[in-house]
Write a protein that holds these residues in place. Structure first.
Motif, PDB file in Angstrom:
ATOM      1  N   PRO A 152      -9.879  -0.347   9.933  1.00  0.00           N
ATOM      2  CA  PRO A 152      -9.184  -1.621   9.691  1.00  0.00           C
ATOM      3  C   PRO A 152      -7.670  -1.482   9.539  1.00  0.00           C
ATOM      4  N   LEU A 153      -7.185  -0.294   9.189  1.00  0.00           N
ATOM      5  CA  LEU A 153      -5.750  -0.081   9.040  1.00  0.00           C
ATOM      6  C   LEU A 153      -5.068   0.192  10.374  1.00  0.00           C
ATOM      7  N   GLY A 154      -5.855   0.435  11.400  1.00  0.00           N
ATOM      8  CA  GLY A 154      -5.280   0.675  12.723  1.00  0.00           C
ATOM      9  C   GLY A 154      -4.780   2.085  12.937  1.00  0.00           C
ATOM     10  N   VAL A 155      -5.173   3.015  12.056  1.00  0.00           N
ATOM     11  CA  VAL A 155      -4.761   4.415  12.199  1.00  0.00           C
ATOM     12  C   VAL A 155      -5.990   5.307  12.037  1.00  0.00           C
ATOM     13  N   PRO A 156      -6.059   6.429  12.766  1.00  0.00           N
ATOM     14  CA  PRO A 156      -7.177   7.364  12.594  1.00  0.00           C
ATOM     15  C   PRO A 156      -7.158   7.996  11.207  1.00  0.00           C
ATOM     16  N   ALA A 157      -8.333   8.329  10.698  1.00  0.00           N
ATOM     17  CA  ALA A 157      -8.432   8.911   9.361  1.00  0.00           C
ATOM     18  C   ALA A 157      -7.679  10.234   9.269  1.00  0.00           C
ATOM     19  N   ALA A 158      -7.740  11.055  10.313  1.00  0.00           N
ATOM     20  CA  ALA A 158      -7.048  12.341  10.292  1.00  0.00           C
ATOM     21  C   ALA A 158      -5.541  12.140  10.163  1.00  0.00           C
ATOM     22  N   PHE A 159      -5.014  11.158  10.872  1.00  0.00           N
ATOM     23  CA  PHE A 159      -3.585  10.850  10.769  1.00  0.00           C
ATOM     24  C   PHE A 159      -3.253  10.346   9.368  1.00  0.00           C
ATOM     25  N   ALA A 160      -4.109   9.493   8.822  1.00  0.00           N
ATOM     26  CA  ALA A 160      -3.879   8.953   7.475  1.00  0.00           C
ATOM     27  C   ALA A 160      -3.789  10.070   6.455  1.00  0.00           C
ATOM     28  N   ARG A 161      -4.694  11.045   6.538  1.00  0.00           N
ATOM     29  CA  ARG A 161      -4.671  12.156   5.583  1.00  0.00           C
ATOM     30  C   ARG A 161      -3.411  13.002   5.746  1.00  0.00           C
ATOM     31  N   MET A 164       0.014  11.305   4.364  1.00  0.00           N
ATOM     32  CA  MET A 164       0.182  10.975   2.946  1.00  0.00           C
ATOM     33  C   MET A 164       1.203  11.873   2.256  1.00  0.00           C
ATOM     34  N   GLY A 165       1.244  13.156   2.622  1.00  0.00           N
ATOM     35  CA  GLY A 165       2.223  14.049   2.027  1.00  0.00           C
ATOM     36  C   GLY A 165       3.644  13.643   2.358  1.00  0.00           C
ATOM     37  N   ILE A 166       3.857  13.225   3.595  1.00  0.00           N
ATOM     38  CA  ILE A 166       5.178  12.764   4.016  1.00  0.00           C
ATOM     39  C   ILE A 166       5.562  11.505   3.252  1.00  0.00           C
ATOM     40  N   LEU A 167       4.617  10.594   3.106  1.00  0.00           N
ATOM     41  CA  LEU A 167       4.898   9.347   2.392  1.00  0.00           C
ATOM     42  C   LEU A 167       5.220   9.613   0.922  1.00  0.00           C
ATOM     43  N   SER A 215       3.347   1.090  -1.216  1.00  0.00           N
ATOM     44  CA  SER A 215       2.115   0.299  -1.160  1.00  0.00           C
ATOM     45  C   SER A 215       1.195   0.814  -0.054  1.00  0.00           C
ATOM     46  N   PHE A 216       1.779   1.154   1.086  1.00  0.00           N
ATOM     47  CA  PHE A 216       0.984   1.705   2.185  1.00  0.00           C
ATOM     48  C   PHE A 216       0.347   3.025   1.771  1.00  0.00           C
ATOM     49  N   LEU A 217       1.107   3.851   1.053  1.00  0.00           N
ATOM     50  CA  LEU A 217       0.575   5.119   0.571  1.00  0.00           C
ATOM     51  C   LEU A 217      -0.629   4.903  -0.328  1.00  0.00           C
ATOM     52  N   ARG A 218      -0.550   3.927  -1.240  1.00  0.00           N
ATOM     53  CA  ARG A 218      -1.659   3.705  -2.174  1.00  0.00           C
ATOM     54  C   ARG A 218      -2.901   3.191  -1.449  1.00  0.00           C
ATOM     55  N   ILE A 219      -2.705   2.384  -0.426  1.00  0.00           N
ATOM     56  CA  ILE A 219      -3.851   1.915   0.358  1.00  0.00           C
ATOM     57  C   ILE A 219      -4.511   3.090   1.076  1.00  0.00           C
ATOM     58  N   LEU A 220      -3.693   4.002   1.621  1.00  0.00           N
ATOM     59  CA  LEU A 220      -4.246   5.188   2.270  1.00  0.00           C
ATOM     60  C   LEU A 220      -4.987   6.056   1.264  1.00  0.00           C
ATOM     61  N   GLU A 221      -4.428   6.226   0.062  1.00  0.00           N
ATOM     62  CA  GLU A 221      -5.105   7.012  -0.971  1.00  0.00           C
ATOM     63  C   GLU A 221      -6.444   6.388  -1.345  1.00  0.00           C
ATOM     64  N   CYS A 222      -6.476   5.084  -1.344  1.00  0.00           N
ATOM     65  CA  CYS A 222      -7.710   4.378  -1.637  1.00  0.00           C
ATOM     66  C   CYS A 222      -8.763   4.666  -0.562  1.00  0.00           C
ATOM     67  N   VAL A 224      -8.774   7.253   1.891  1.00  0.00           N
ATOM     68  CA  VAL A 224      -9.094   8.632   2.274  1.00  0.00           C
ATOM     69  C   VAL A 224      -8.697   9.670   1.231  1.00  0.00           C
ATOM     70  N   GLY A 225      -8.122   9.267   0.106  1.00  0.00           N
ATOM     71  CA  GLY A 225      -7.716  10.224  -0.918  1.00  0.00           C
ATOM     72  C   GLY A 225      -8.906  10.992  -1.483  1.00  0.00           C
ATOM     73  N   LYS A 226      -8.690  12.242  -1.830  1.00  0.00           N
ATOM     74  CA  LYS A 226      -9.781  13.095  -2.309  1.00  0.00           C
ATOM     75  C   LYS A 226     -10.424  12.551  -3.583  1.00  0.00           C
ATOM     76  N   GLU A 227      -9.642  11.885  -4.420  1.00  0.00           N
ATOM     77  CA  GLU A 227     -10.164  11.379  -5.684  1.00  0.00           C
ATOM     78  C   GLU A 227     -10.410   9.877  -5.657  1.00  0.00           C
ATOM     79  N   SER A 228     -10.508   9.301  -4.476  1.00  0.00           N
ATOM     80  CA  SER A 228     -10.672   7.854  -4.366  1.00  0.00           C
ATOM     81  C   SER A 228     -11.988   7.389  -4.979  1.00  0.00           C
ATOM     82  N   LEU A 229     -11.909   6.306  -5.729  1.00  0.00           N
ATOM     83  CA  LEU A 229     -13.108   5.723  -6.336  1.00  0.00           C
ATOM     84  C   LEU A 229     -13.936   4.922  -5.342  1.00  0.00           C
ATOM     85  N   LEU A 230     -13.472   4.820  -4.095  1.00  0.00           N
ATOM     86  CA  LEU A 230     -14.333   4.204  -3.073  1.00  0.00           C
ATOM     87  C   LEU A 230     -15.584   5.040  -2.832  1.00  0.00           C
TER      88      LEU A 230
END
Length: 295
Positions: A152-161, A164-167, A215-222, A224-230
């Motif tokens: 739904p974000l329009g980006v591949p999960a691998a790219f999102a992960r 995040m460090g750059i963001l 804000s974009f970073l936090r959505i990505l963490e939500c 694909v983040g390792k500690e995401s509560l999703l």
């Protein structure tokens, strides 16, 4: 579509009032429709990138027609009327603000509290918050998130992960950095209405498509983040809306999410577009009211 400014006169006309409480943020804003002390309570989480007063028409029927106490929240530090700066938005701080809202509702009204995740990413953030174990009688969501699937974000999960460090680095050196968000094109059924909504919402919020990097970073963490509560399974009764002509969520994405739920659940198909929750909210409100009333 006409969107009128939300002046003090309009607020009085539609029966809402402002409440401010302390959480992580010194002022967490609750836009409140009060029906009665003995009525069911609904906490509403909207998209985390705009003020709640920019989208109150989506859910105002829950108070005016269906007689619930409604608590719509600016829960992101620095967004809407929630105090703080852009860099204060972390998932941990967001949870602290929402905990304060939950405790306020429970202490001032009752424990008959329901959660509605609405207006785009609000559904995903509400789903994330459920992972804290906070107790709700029921949950209804317009958008949904499958952990590890960022389609739904329009980006591949691998790219999102990887990004995040750059963001995180960019947020440290320039926390107010933002970018222009361009939504995917709407095509086919009611596309003109979907596009018209985005044109007119800019009257109320000229920065609607200005997305803060943090804000974009936090959505990505939500997502694909390792500690995401999703990753925590939703346990309370859950109502999921599936819009059949959605520019962000495919029908398959809704189905795959719904099939992962092991709680009591219901799927409601809406034969319309993404922004139909705002343009024609009645079908959503009717289903949400029935779901809340039976729990």
């Amino acid at each position: 579509m006409k969107i009128r400014p939300l002046s003090e006169e309009v607020m009085k006309e539609i029966g809402w009032r402002d409440i401010y409480i302390s959480g992580y943020s010194q002022k967490v804003h609750i836009f409140h429709y009060r029906t009665g002390a003995n009525c069911k309570n609904i906490i509403v989480l909207h998209t985390p990138v705009t003020a709640v007063k920019n989208c109150y028409e989506c859910f105002e029927q829950l108070g005016r027609i269906y007689s619930f106490n409604v608590f719509a929240v600016d829960y992101v530090p620095g967004e809407g009327e929630c105090s703080g700066e852009a860099q204060d938005f972390t998932l941990l701080n967001m949870v602290a603000n929402l905990d304060a809202v939950y405790e306020y509702v429970r202490g001032s009204y009752s424990e008959d509290i329901h959660l509605l995740g609405y207006t785009g990413a609000g559904g995903i953030m509400a789903q994330y918050y459920l992972g804290t174990g906070c107790k709700f009688k029921s949950f209804a969501q317009f958008a949904c998130g499958i952990y590890g699937d960022t389609t739904p974000l329009g980006v591949p999960a691998a790219f999102a992960r990887s990004v995040m460090g750059i963001l995180r680095f960019l947020v440290k050196i320039k926390p107010t950095l933002s970018m222009t968000f361009t939504p995917p094109a709407a095509k086919g059924y009611h596309a003109e209405l979907d596009n018209e909504f985005y044109e007119t919402i800019l009257v109320r919020d000229p920065n609607f498509f200005t997305l803060k990097i943090n804000s974009f970073l936090r959505i990505l963490e939500c997502m694909v983040g390792k500690e995401s509560l999703l990753k925590v399974p939703v346990s309370c009764p859950t109502l999921v809306f599936k819009t059949l002509h959605d520019r962000y969520f495919s029908a398959n994405y809704f189905d795959r999410y719904y099939n992962t739920l092991i709680c009591e659940k219901k799927l409601v198909e809406i034969d319309d577009i993404h922004n139909s929750y705002f343009i024609t909210p009645e079908p959503f409100m009717k289903e949400i009211a029935a779901w809340v009333n039976c729990h």
